[in-house]
Scaffold this motif. Structure first.
Motif, PDB file in Angstrom:
ATOM      1  N   PHE A 203     -78.413 -43.647  41.021  1.00  0.00           N
ATOM      2  CA  PHE A 203     -78.085 -43.590  39.606  1.00  0.00           C
ATOM      3  C   PHE A 203     -76.592 -43.362  39.417  1.00  0.00           C
ATOM      4  CE2 PHE A 203     -79.127 -39.124  40.500  1.00  0.00           C
ATOM      5  CZ  PHE A 203     -78.234 -38.393  39.709  1.00  0.00           C
ATOM      6  N   ALA A 204     -76.159 -43.385  38.155  1.00  0.00           N
ATOM      7  CA  ALA A 204     -74.738 -43.270  37.828  1.00  0.00           C
ATOM      8  C   ALA A 204     -74.525 -42.172  36.795  1.00  0.00           C
ATOM      9  CB  ALA A 204     -74.220 -44.600  37.283  1.00  0.00           C
ATOM     10  N   MET A 205     -73.392 -41.472  36.915  1.00  0.00           N
ATOM     11  CA  MET A 205     -73.012 -40.481  35.906  1.00  0.00           C
ATOM     12  C   MET A 205     -71.496 -40.440  35.813  1.00  0.00           C
ATOM     13  SD  MET A 205     -74.258 -38.311  33.709  1.00  0.00           S
ATOM     14  CE  MET A 205     -73.038 -39.039  32.620  1.00  0.00           C
ATOM     15  N   ASP A 206     -70.959 -40.746  34.630  1.00  0.00           N
ATOM     16  CA  ASP A 206     -69.509 -40.705  34.433  1.00  0.00           C
ATOM     17  C   ASP A 206     -69.074 -39.305  34.020  1.00  0.00           C
ATOM     18  OD1 ASP A 206     -70.078 -40.511  31.641  1.00  0.00           O
ATOM     19  OD2 ASP A 206     -70.276 -42.689  31.569  1.00  0.00           O
ATOM     20  N   ASP A 207     -67.762 -39.127  33.810  1.00  0.00           N
ATOM     21  CA  ASP A 207     -67.267 -37.783  33.529  1.00  0.00           C
ATOM     22  C   ASP A 207     -67.364 -37.385  32.055  1.00  0.00           C
ATOM     23  OD1 ASP A 207     -65.226 -39.345  32.505  1.00  0.00           O
ATOM     24  OD2 ASP A 207     -63.708 -38.673  33.938  1.00  0.00           O
TER      25      ASP A 207
ATOM     26  N   ALA B  71     -67.911 -26.430  38.806  1.00  0.00           N
ATOM     27  CA  ALA B  71     -66.856 -27.448  38.816  1.00  0.00           C
ATOM     28  C   ALA B  71     -67.168 -28.491  37.760  1.00  0.00           C
ATOM     29  CB  ALA B  71     -66.770 -28.110  40.193  1.00  0.00           C
ATOM     30  N   ASP B  72     -66.123 -29.132  37.247  1.00  0.00           N
ATOM     31  CA  ASP B  72     -66.346 -30.267  36.368  1.00  0.00           C
ATOM     32  C   ASP B  72     -66.914 -31.420  37.189  1.00  0.00           C
ATOM     33  OD1 ASP B  72     -65.458 -29.034  34.085  1.00  0.00           O
ATOM     34  OD2 ASP B  72     -63.406 -29.786  34.253  1.00  0.00           O
ATOM     35  N   TRP B  73     -67.696 -32.249  36.516  1.00  0.00           N
ATOM     36  CA  TRP B  73     -68.279 -33.398  37.196  1.00  0.00           C
ATOM     37  C   TRP B  73     -67.274 -34.539  37.215  1.00  0.00           C
ATOM     38  CZ3 TRP B  73     -72.037 -34.641  40.347  1.00  0.00           C
ATOM     39  CH2 TRP B  73     -72.344 -35.988  40.530  1.00  0.00           C
ATOM     40  N   GLU B  74     -67.081 -35.141  38.383  1.00  0.00           N
ATOM     41  CA  GLU B  74     -66.232 -36.317  38.515  1.00  0.00           C
ATOM     42  C   GLU B  74     -67.116 -37.563  38.546  1.00  0.00           C
ATOM     43  OE1 GLU B  74     -63.609 -36.012  41.819  1.00  0.00           O
ATOM     44  OE2 GLU B  74     -62.669 -34.156  41.116  1.00  0.00           O
ATOM     45  N   ALA B  75     -66.690 -38.603  37.850  1.00  0.00           N
ATOM     46  CA  ALA B  75     -67.499 -39.815  37.719  1.00  0.00           C
ATOM     47  C   ALA B  75     -67.953 -40.352  39.077  1.00  0.00           C
ATOM     48  CB  ALA B  75     -66.701 -40.891  36.984  1.00  0.00           C
ATOM     49  N   ALA B  76     -69.220 -40.747  39.137  1.00  0.00           N
ATOM     50  CA  ALA B  76     -69.798 -41.356  40.341  1.00  0.00           C
ATOM     51  C   ALA B  76     -70.796 -42.411  39.874  1.00  0.00           C
ATOM     52  CB  ALA B  76     -70.471 -40.313  41.214  1.00  0.00           C
ATOM     53  N   TYR B  77     -70.660 -43.624  40.361  1.00  0.00           N
ATOM     54  CA  TYR B  77     -71.449 -44.734  39.842  1.00  0.00           C
ATOM     55  C   TYR B  77     -72.474 -45.272  40.834  1.00  0.00           C
ATOM     56  CZ  TYR B  77     -67.922 -44.618  36.201  1.00  0.00           C
ATOM     57  OH  TYR B  77     -67.101 -44.214  35.168  1.00  0.00           O
TER      58      TYR B  77
ATOM     59  N   GLN C 182     -68.122 -47.910  44.639  1.00  0.00           N
ATOM     60  CA  GLN C 182     -68.031 -47.060  43.473  1.00  0.00           C
ATOM     61  C   GLN C 182     -67.273 -47.807  42.378  1.00  0.00           C
ATOM     62  OE1 GLN C 182     -69.307 -44.236  42.554  1.00  0.00           O
ATOM     63  NE2 GLN C 182     -70.257 -43.570  44.467  1.00  0.00           N
ATOM     64  N   GLY C 183     -67.277 -47.244  41.180  1.00  0.00           N
ATOM     65  CA  GLY C 183     -66.520 -47.826  40.075  1.00  0.00           C
ATOM     66  C   GLY C 183     -67.411 -48.255  38.932  1.00  0.00           C
ATOM     67  N   SER C 184     -66.861 -48.190  37.725  1.00  0.00           N
ATOM     68  CA  SER C 184     -67.634 -48.515  36.527  1.00  0.00           C
ATOM     69  C   SER C 184     -68.045 -49.980  36.473  1.00  0.00           C
ATOM     70  CB  SER C 184     -66.825 -48.148  35.272  1.00  0.00           C
ATOM     71  OG  SER C 184     -65.604 -48.858  35.247  1.00  0.00           O
ATOM     72  N   GLN C 185     -67.406 -50.824  37.282  1.00  0.00           N
ATOM     73  CA  GLN C 185     -67.780 -52.243  37.292  1.00  0.00           C
ATOM     74  C   GLN C 185     -69.205 -52.447  37.784  1.00  0.00           C
ATOM     75  OE1 GLN C 185     -65.791 -50.895  39.571  1.00  0.00           O
ATOM     76  NE2 GLN C 185     -66.597 -51.496  41.559  1.00  0.00           N
ATOM     77  N   LEU C 186     -69.749 -51.472  38.499  1.00  0.00           N
ATOM     78  CA  LEU C 186     -71.127 -51.598  38.987  1.00  0.00           C
ATOM     79  C   LEU C 186     -72.131 -51.653  37.833  1.00  0.00           C
ATOM     80  CD1 LEU C 186     -71.234 -49.111  42.019  1.00  0.00           C
ATOM     81  CD2 LEU C 186     -70.547 -51.524  41.977  1.00  0.00           C
TER      82      LEU C 186
END
Length: 238
Positions: free
Chosen positions: A5-9, A31-37, A228-232
């Motif tokens: 799954f994916a979760m952005d910041d 910690a803050d969540w860092e985007a992971a796609y 990785q990346g939002s392009q996914l």
């Protein structure tokens, strides 16, 4: 099932807003969540839990695969990143977490694949408006016995995602889907003062059916396990 799954910041601000509307305050965040796609089992996932000790909401990272406290190792011989909702209280691994250790696993959407092995087509499944998705989950604290008892890293938060039979609109892609809870059910699901039983889980599944029926699924370009990346998330042009 739910295996990627994916979760952005954006979740950092969204969860802050959610907690503010409840009138509760969040416990200090790890910690803050860092985007992971392209999040895979055993990697970190963003979770919301309700601390039974001080009744504060906690937004944190968790190891994606629930590991019981009695286990000698963080890596189990059997997969625990998903938990079947059916008869869940009869399974030793899930019985105690269902009672009082329930979590919301946060996502922007999840992936499923369709087709023959070696030629599978990926789909990204999300709310049409891109709103935050909350999977019904369970959590457990696992003690790393190689670390001293006073070491703050001794206790590892671990979690799993509940799944149920796929709704009709998604059944052609996969026969299972994660149990997705509407936001107005999150606090009830998390509440550790409510002793969880099969009836509570079944209520979550029924609510999840209604939520899953509203989802859109888009074919996306094939990608490898490390990409990785939002392009996914971008739909393939038809």
């Amino acid at each position: 099932m739910c295996g990627r799954f994916a979760m952005d910041d954006r979740v950092n601000a969204e969860i802050s807003d959610f907690v503010e509307t409840t009138g509760r305050r969040p416990e200090e965040w790890r910690a803050d969540w860092e985007a992971a796609y392209n999040i895979a089992p055993t990697e970190d996932i963003p979770v919301l839990i309700d601390s039974a000790k001080d009744r504060e909401l906690r937004f944190s990272h968790a190891h994606w695969s629930l590991v019981p406290g009695w286990s000698d190792t963080l890596k189990l011989k059997f997969p625990t990143f998903n938990a079947r909702a059916e008869d869940i209280t009869t399974k030793a691994t899930w019985r105690k977490p269902v009672q009082s250790h329930r979590a919301i696993v946060l996502a922007r959407g999840y992936y499923e694949w369709q087709g023959p092995k070696g030629h599978k087509t990926p789909y990204f499944i999300r709310y049409p408006d891109g709103q935050l998705m909350g999977f019904a989950g369970l959590y457990s604290w696992w003690p790393d016995r190689t670390k001293a008892e006073d070491d703050p890293d001794r206790w590892v938060l671990t979690a799993t995602i509940l799944t149920s039979d796929a709704v009709q609109t998604l059944a052609d892609i996969h026969d299972r889907n994660p149990v997705i809870l509407p936001e107005d059910m999150w606090l009830h699901w998390l509440d550790p003062s409510i002793v969880g039983d099969q009836a509570l889980v079944d209520d979550a599944v029924r609510a999840g059916v209604a939520e899953a029926s509203t989802l859109q699924f888009d074919q996306v370009a094939p990608f490898n396990s490390r990409e990785q990346g939002s392009q996914l998330l971008e739909p393939v042009a038809s």
